[in-house]
Design an enzyme around this catalytic site. Structure first.
Site, PDB file in Angstrom:
ATOM      1  N   GLU A  57      -4.981  -8.386  -3.642  1.00  0.00           N
ATOM      2  CA  GLU A  57      -5.863  -8.292  -2.487  1.00  0.00           C
ATOM      3  C   GLU A  57      -7.250  -7.889  -2.967  1.00  0.00           C
ATOM      4  O   GLU A  57      -7.408  -6.898  -3.656  1.00  0.00           O
ATOM      5  CB  GLU A  57      -5.325  -7.211  -1.552  1.00  0.00           C
TER       6      GLU A  57
ATOM      7  N   GLU B 168       0.813  -1.215   0.000  1.00  0.00           N
ATOM      8  CA  GLU B 168       0.000   0.000   0.000  1.00  0.00           C
ATOM      9  C   GLU B 168       0.850   1.270   0.000  1.00  0.00           C
ATOM     10  O   GLU B 168       0.480   2.277   0.580  1.00  0.00           O
ATOM     11  CB  GLU B 168      -0.975  -0.004   1.193  1.00  0.00           C
TER      12      GLU B 168
END
Ligand SMILES: *[C@@H]1O[C@H](CO)[C@@H](O)[C@H](O)[C@H]1NC(C)=O
Ligand SMILES: *[C@@H]1O[C@H](CO)[C@@H](O)[C@H](O)[C@H]1NC(C)=O
Length: 222
Positions: free
Chosen positions: A208, A116
């Protein structure tokens, strides 16, 4: 350091090598009362998971995954990125320590660089931004690996549209393409943006997707 606090996520792995869709699991370890690594791998096996994504390259877990027939994604953590980007020797050592030590008994198939990084605007993440691609290149030089980016979705959409279960059809005003789910839309937007920047041939993997069954109730990191 901030990180994803998710115990199990569903993971869809798209790969030339995988012709049937298999369930994948994101194995995060931020939390308390977590099952042991051994128990977690047993759970994966009982679920017949086809793949697992780790948020680091934990030695115990990688050893336990040996000869399980589960494909494994490992991760260069955010705090390793800058030094790997700066130095090929460091990258080589990372691959030696975290890949070659377990491979091929442990079926490491994907190396993720960072978690991220691009979707966070914290100062810590921003410092890493410019080192991300160089780190990927160095790891790739050390080992042919796939580069992956997480995709975030801050907009408000119907849950069913996100879960690939809606009858909604969205026609993109620019291209006329019709979308029946959010995932396709998000993937196309990344491909479009990368193509526009001059990188039309980068393979993407979905790292994800879905919702955690437990973990940090805020759902993500700071
Ligand atoms: C890269 O790291 C190695 C090992 O730590 C060190 O010996 C070498 O001087 C470094 N190279 C550069 C260009 O910093
Ligand atoms: C998202 O949409 C729903 C339904 O239209 C609405 O009730 C909700 O307030 C919206 N949430 C946000 C954050 O905009």
């Amino acid at each position: 350091m901030c990180g994803v606090a998710l115990l199990f996520f569903s993971l869809l792995v798209l790969s030339d090598a995988i012709t049937t869709r298999k369930i994948g699991v994101n194995y995060g370890r931020l939390g308390n009362n977590l099952p042991s690594a051994y128990q977690s791998i047993e759970i994966l096996r009982s679920m017949r998971a086809g793949s697992v994504k780790l948020y680091d390259a934990n030695p115990e877990i990688l050893r336990l995954l040996a000869r399980t027939n589960i494909h494994v994604s490992i991760m260069v953590t955010n705090d390793e990125i800058i030094s790997i980007a700066a130095n090929q020797t460091t990258a080589n050592k990372w691959v030696e320590d975290n890949v070659l030590r377990y491979y091929p008994d442990t079926m490491i198939r994907t190396i993720l660089v960072g978690n991220e990084v691009l979707s966070s605007s914290s100062d810590a993440a921003k410092q890493i931004w410019n080192h991300l691609v160089p780190a990927m290149r160095r790891i790739k030089i050390s080992l042919r690996a796939q580069d992956i980016r997480n995709i975030k979705n801050p907009i408000n959409i119907s849950l069913n549209f996100a879960l690939l279960q809606s009858n909604i059809k969205y026609t993109d005003p620019g291209t006329g393409l019709v979308y029946t789910n959010l995932l396709d839309q998000m993937l196309d937007s990344v491909v479009f943006a990368m193509t526009k920047l001059g990188y039309p041939d980068v393979r993407l993997s979905i790292a994800e997707t879905g919702w955690p069954n437990a973990g940090d109730f805020r759902g993500s990191w700071c």
